[in-house]
Design a protein around this motif. Structure first.
Motif, PDB file in Angstrom:
ATOM      1  N   PHE A   1       0.852  -1.199   0.000  1.00 17.05           N
ATOM      2  CA  PHE A   1       0.000   0.000   0.000  1.00 17.05           C
ATOM      3  C   PHE A   1       0.880   1.239   0.000  1.00 17.05           C
ATOM      4  N   THR A   2       0.349   2.345  -0.511  1.00 15.51           N
ATOM      5  CA  THR A   2       1.025   3.621  -0.328  1.00 15.51           C
ATOM      6  C   THR A   2       1.063   3.921   1.166  1.00 15.51           C
ATOM      7  N   SER A   3       2.068   4.672   1.593  1.00 16.13           N
ATOM      8  CA  SER A   3       2.186   4.918   3.033  1.00 16.13           C
ATOM      9  C   SER A   3       2.914   6.247   3.280  1.00 16.13           C
ATOM     10  N   CYS A   4       2.420   6.977   4.258  1.00 17.92           N
ATOM     11  CA  CYS A   4       1.382   6.600   5.197  1.00 17.92           C
ATOM     12  C   CYS A   4       0.005   7.038   4.673  1.00 17.92           C
TER      13      CYS A   4
ATOM     14  N   ARG B   1     -19.828  10.933   7.795  1.00 21.10           N
ATOM     15  CA  ARG B   1     -19.388  11.028   6.403  1.00 21.10           C
ATOM     16  C   ARG B   1     -19.076  12.453   5.953  1.00 21.10           C
ATOM     17  N   LYS B   2     -19.793  13.427   6.471  1.00 19.41           N
ATOM     18  CA  LYS B   2     -19.584  14.809   6.041  1.00 19.41           C
ATOM     19  C   LYS B   2     -18.325  15.441   6.623  1.00 19.41           C
ATOM     20  N   ASN B   3     -17.754  14.812   7.613  1.00 23.14           N
ATOM     21  CA  ASN B   3     -16.530  15.340   8.219  1.00 23.14           C
ATOM     22  C   ASN B   3     -15.317  14.807   7.460  1.00 23.14           C
ATOM     23  N   PRO B   4     -14.511  15.667   6.856  1.00 22.52           N
ATOM     24  CA  PRO B   4     -13.355  15.209   6.057  1.00 22.52           C
ATOM     25  C   PRO B   4     -12.394  14.318   6.836  1.00 22.52           C
ATOM     26  N   HIS B   5     -12.325  14.500   8.152  1.00 24.37           N
ATOM     27  CA  HIS B   5     -11.391  13.708   8.945  1.00 24.37           C
ATOM     28  C   HIS B   5     -11.839  12.262   9.120  1.00 24.37           C
ATOM     29  N   SER B   6     -13.042  11.933   8.665  1.00 26.40           N
ATOM     30  CA  SER B   6     -13.496  10.545   8.743  1.00 26.40           C
ATOM     31  C   SER B   6     -12.999   9.722   7.560  1.00 26.40           C
ATOM     32  N   TRP B   7     -12.436  10.383   6.557  1.00 29.16           N
ATOM     33  CA  TRP B   7     -11.975   9.706   5.346  1.00 29.16           C
ATOM     34  C   TRP B   7     -10.516   9.277   5.492  1.00 29.16           C
ATOM     35  N   ALA B   8     -10.065   8.445   4.569  1.00 23.20           N
ATOM     36  CA  ALA B   8      -8.665   8.009   4.566  1.00 23.20           C
ATOM     37  C   ALA B   8      -7.777   9.166   4.123  1.00 23.20           C
TER      38      ALA B   8
ATOM     39  N   LEU C   1      -7.081   3.904  14.771  1.00 16.98           N
ATOM     40  CA  LEU C   1      -6.487   4.605  13.642  1.00 16.98           C
ATOM     41  C   LEU C   1      -5.541   3.600  13.003  1.00 16.98           C
ATOM     42  N   ILE C   2      -5.655   3.390  11.697  1.00 17.68           N
ATOM     43  CA  ILE C   2      -4.960   2.255  11.094  1.00 17.68           C
ATOM     44  C   ILE C   2      -4.432   2.583   9.700  1.00 17.68           C
ATOM     45  N   GLU C   3      -3.278   2.022   9.366  1.00 19.13           N
ATOM     46  CA  GLU C   3      -2.693   2.150   8.030  1.00 19.13           C
ATOM     47  C   GLU C   3      -3.549   1.381   7.015  1.00 19.13           C
ATOM     48  N   GLY C   4      -3.553   1.864   5.771  1.00 19.20           N
ATOM     49  CA  GLY C   4      -4.318   1.209   4.717  1.00 19.20           C
ATOM     50  C   GLY C   4      -3.926  -0.250   4.524  1.00 19.20           C
ATOM     51  N   ALA C   5      -2.616  -0.540   4.540  1.00 13.09           N
ATOM     52  CA  ALA C   5      -2.156  -1.919   4.353  1.00 13.09           C
ATOM     53  C   ALA C   5      -2.689  -2.828   5.447  1.00 13.09           C
ATOM     54  N   ASP C   6      -2.671  -2.345   6.681  1.00 19.56           N
ATOM     55  CA  ASP C   6      -3.151  -3.155   7.808  1.00 19.56           C
ATOM     56  C   ASP C   6      -4.669  -3.311   7.777  1.00 19.56           C
ATOM     57  N   TRP C   7      -5.354  -2.304   7.261  1.00 16.61           N
ATOM     58  CA  TRP C   7      -6.812  -2.400   7.174  1.00 16.61           C
ATOM     59  C   TRP C   7      -7.226  -3.439   6.145  1.00 16.61           C
ATOM     60  N   ILE C   8      -6.537  -3.502   5.007  1.00 16.47           N
ATOM     61  CA  ILE C   8      -6.856  -4.511   3.998  1.00 16.47           C
ATOM     62  C   ILE C   8      -6.662  -5.911   4.576  1.00 16.47           C
ATOM     63  N   VAL C   9      -5.597  -6.095   5.332  1.00 15.16           N
ATOM     64  CA  VAL C   9      -5.366  -7.382   5.987  1.00 15.16           C
ATOM     65  C   VAL C   9      -6.492  -7.688   6.970  1.00 15.16           C
ATOM     66  N   LEU C  10      -6.957  -6.688   7.699  1.00 19.44           N
ATOM     67  CA  LEU C  10      -8.084  -6.853   8.623  1.00 19.44           C
ATOM     68  C   LEU C  10      -9.341  -7.272   7.864  1.00 19.44           C
ATOM     69  N   VAL C  11      -9.589  -6.658   6.713  1.00 22.21           N
ATOM     70  CA  VAL C  11     -10.756  -6.998   5.894  1.00 22.21           C
ATOM     71  C   VAL C  11     -10.676  -8.444   5.413  1.00 22.21           C
ATOM     72  N   LEU C  12      -9.478  -8.876   5.008  1.00 20.82           N
ATOM     73  CA  LEU C  12      -9.324 -10.214   4.434  1.00 20.82           C
ATOM     74  C   LEU C  12      -9.327 -11.320   5.485  1.00 20.82           C
ATOM     75  N   THR C  13      -8.769 -11.026   6.659  1.00 24.50           N
ATOM     76  CA  THR C  13      -8.581 -12.079   7.660  1.00 24.50           C
ATOM     77  C   THR C  13      -9.413 -11.926   8.922  1.00 24.50           C
ATOM     78  N   GLY C  14      -9.939 -10.738   9.156  1.00 26.54           N
ATOM     79  CA  GLY C  14     -10.642 -10.478  10.407  1.00 26.54           C
ATOM     80  C   GLY C  14      -9.692 -10.273  11.571  1.00 26.54           C
ATOM     81  N   GLN C  15      -8.386 -10.188  11.281  1.00 25.02           N
ATOM     82  CA  GLN C  15      -7.370 -10.028  12.314  1.00 25.02           C
ATOM     83  C   GLN C  15      -6.616  -8.706  12.129  1.00 25.02           C
ATOM     84  N   GLU C  16      -6.419  -7.985  13.225  1.00 22.60           N
ATOM     85  CA  GLU C  16      -5.602  -6.781  13.167  1.00 22.60           C
ATOM     86  C   GLU C  16      -4.149  -7.187  13.389  1.00 22.60           C
ATOM     87  N   ARG C  17      -3.348  -7.088  12.328  1.00 16.28           N
ATOM     88  CA  ARG C  17      -1.947  -7.478  12.377  1.00 16.28           C
ATOM     89  C   ARG C  17      -1.120  -6.340  11.772  1.00 16.28           C
TER      90      ARG C  17
END
Length: 647
Positions: free
Chosen positions: A94-97, A116-123, A183-199
């Motif tokens: 993933f791009t980082s950070c 959703r209307k608050n910009p700080h809720s986005w990546a 608060l989580i990095e994009g790479a770690d979030w994708i892993v969370l989505v795929l595995t259900g585990q925060e690693r």
């Protein structure tokens, strides 16, 4: 049971799109790939339903990442005619950070209509620079407290990194900060989505979130010095459990299988950074070999057994790239972008017509002409700071310089000087590492600029080192696939370590670039001039470049202080006059009272003068002295107060 065919999938999440690459585990053959372009891409004007963004904001929609997971793997498997159960492992980079706030279920807050209307809720994308005030605070506080970790990052933390962005959320949107579970990095979030585990992976934690394998994160006392509510940021919004690269994060869940088309139970590696993951894909798993990821900018990666502080480098992380080694990162903020700037803005019409008539691209024509010149023949020298300096000066306020022009200077001479300047910049970075005790014996390269032989030869001549080219045109996706094979393990047909995977899956091209001794001799003389100008203009706090940039900023936008001083004065006057507390006394402020007295005094004096005039003069003569705006037939002396007010 191992199937006859074994493949690993690498998914490379970039700035504008995501790429899925399927690789034969046994030999590294790239069987099929698919690219998914993000629907929203970079959000730098206004998030959907939200307010207009200020300068330096760069957001992304996590829904784009989910769409990429849904479409890219399926498209690649369909194209390669590969079944889901033939894919033994998945790797992510993933791009980082690039980071985001998520709730307790792992959902990004921007996907919740309440936030959703608050910009700080986005990546916040890697190139979100609006957290510069927070970065300045982080650096100043670290220097004040003599924090030892600051030296690991060249003495300065970037606004692109994790904690400046997290602190910006706390400062500007405390409700978002309180509402998010993590608060989580994009790479770690994708892993969370795929595995259900925060690693959380060591690469992003080490290079972007001030984490060290031995020392961990900065102390709570330091974070509290930044903001009282930031004291427990690691324990309440992040995690202290950090996993080295190549670790098996988990397996594809049933839900993720429905999303991606992959088989449930498929191994998933911990996430990675797009640049760093390319190192083993270029066969680099040991010391003395520096990888240059060459594109619009340039990243320099090199491994070493020892921990050394290298001035101006962007950091070193223990096992941040491959196990058992410290990974060092340097970089140049603009390389290909500088060449493109010149071609797009400075090439005369005659050269454009010549390229058209010869059916050549402008870059190709300029390269052919510039190749006929000897080093130093043009008499030109440039400083490659069109987008500031990342390494080794770490100064975004530096700007580009071109010197030595005459009335006969030609476009190809300038083109060559700009390429030479970027090569000189890389040579500075190499020399800095060597000076600190980090060996750089040979260079490897990947990325778009490797397709330009003229550029590559100049880099070899200037650095006096051979340059080998990575075999893959998609080195980041290949590296991720390799880590996916490691996550699967040998029992599933994969590998035990990334070193083993690199032995079979990575490769370099047969072609490579050797330095020309005569050119290097001339470049050594020219480099001395470059180095002198580099230190003269780059290390001077009162540099002319910075003064020019400050003047430009003032011309574009007036200084904030005078404007801020005027606004309260203008705003307070009417508010003071309308204060409810003043109503009972009926006594207005002095200035207001004075203004009210003047019309009454004038009216009284006017009446007195009118009566006197009426007694002394006949009506006919008075009528002749009427004002131009007075209607005919109006009797003199009538309503003298109004006549006085007109005056």
């Amino acid at each position: 049971m191992v199937t006859a065919k074994r493949y690993a999938l690498g998914i490379d999440f970039g700035t504008e799109s995501a790429r899925a690459l399927l690789v034969d585990v046994t030999n590294g053959e790239e069987v099929a790939s698919a690219v998914h372009v993000y629907k929203r891409g970079v959000i730098d004007e206004r998030p959907p339903g939200g307010p207009k963004l200020e300068h330096d904001w760069a957001l992304q929609d996590p829904a784009d990442y989910l769409d990429a997971l849904k479409k890219a793997p399926r498209a690649a498997m369909r194209k390669g005619r590969i079944k889901a159960d033939e894919v033994i492992g998945v790797g992510i980079d993933f791009t980082s950070c690039t980071m985001m706030p998520i709730d307790a279920k792992g959902n990004p807050l921007c996907l919740d209509k309440r936030w959703r209307k608050n910009p700080h809720s986005w990546a916040k994308l890697w190139k979100h620079h609006a957290a510069q005030p927070e970065a300045d605070l982080i650096n100043a506080t670290a220097r004040k407290r003599n924090e030892k970790w600051l030296a690991r990052y060249g003495g300065k933390i970037s606004s692109e990194w994790f904690f400046p962005k997290a602190l910006q959320i706390l400062h500007e949107a405390p409700a978002i900060y309180r509402a998010c579970d993590r608060l989580i990095e994009g790479a770690d979030w994708i892993v969370l989505v795929l595995t259900g585990q925060e690693r959380r992976n060591a690469c992003t934690a080490g290079y972007k979130a001030i984490w060290d394998k031995d020392e961990g994160f900065p102390s709570e006392a330091y974070f509290e010095a930044l903001h009282p509510a930031f004291k427990h940021v690691v324990d309440t919004k992040m995690s202290r459990d950090i996993y080295p690269q190549g670790t098996r994060a988990g397996e594809i869940t049933e839900e993720a299988a429905q999303l991606t088309g992959l088989a449930p139970g498929t191994a998933v590696a911990v996430g990675n950074v797009d640049a760093h993951v390319a190192v083993p894909a270029a066969t680099i798993t040991g010391e003395g070999k520096m990888l240059m990821i060459m594109g619009t900018s340039l990243c320099h990666m090199v491994l070493a057994k020892r921990k050394q502080s290298v001035e101006g480098y962007c950091g070193y992380v223990n096992e941040g790239i491959v196990p058992s080694f410290f990974g060092y990162e340097g970089g140049q903020t603009a390389v290909g972008d500088i060449y493109a700037w010149f071609v797009e803005n400075c090439v005369p019409e005659a050269t454009v017509k010549e390229a058209r008539s010869r059916r050549l691209g402008l870059h190709e024509l300029l390269a052919r002409k510039a190749a006929k010149l000897k080093p130093g023949e043009s008499g030109l020298l440039a400083l490659d700071w069109w987008n500031g300096n990342r390494s080794v000066l770490v100064d975004a306020d530096l700007t580009g310089l071109l010197m030595g022009m005459t009335l006969v200077t030609k476009p190809e001479e300038i083109y060559r000087a700009l390429i030479e300047a970027t090569a000189f910049g890389t040579n500075i970075i190499i020399n800095q590492a060597v000076k600190a005790g980090v060996e750089v014996k040979e260079l490897y390269a990947c990325g778009g600029l490797t397709k330009n032989p003229f550029v590559m030869q100049i880099f070899a001549d200037v650095t006096n080192r051979p340059i080998k080219l990575a075999r893959s045109e998609q080195a980041s996706a290949l590296g991720s696939a390799m880590f996916g094979a490691v996550a699967a393990g040998r029992h599933a047909g994969g590998y035990e370590t990334i070193v083993d995977a690199a032995r079979y899956m990575a490769g370099v091209k047969d072609e490579h670039y050797e330095p020309n001794p005569e050119n290097n001799r001339l470049y050594r003389r020219l480099f001395k001039v470059y180095e002198r100008m580099h230190n003269l203009l780059g290390r001077d706090a009162e540099s002319a470049m910075k003064k020019l940039k400050a003047l430009k900023a003032e011309a574009i936008r007036p200084p904030a202080k005078p404007v801020a001083a005027q606004k309260p004065v203008a705003a307070k006057k009417p508010e003071a006059a309308k204060k409810p507390a003043a109503a009972p006394s009926r006594k207005p402020p002095a200035k207001v009272a004075a203004l009210k007295k003047k019309p009454a005094a004038k009216k009284k004096a006017a009446k007195k003068a009118a009566k006197k005039a009426a007694k002394k003069k006949p009506a006919k003569k008075t009528a002749k002295k009427k004002s131009p705006g007075k209607k005919p037939g109006k009797k003199p002396g009538k309503k003298p107060g109004k006549k006085a007010r007109r005056r």
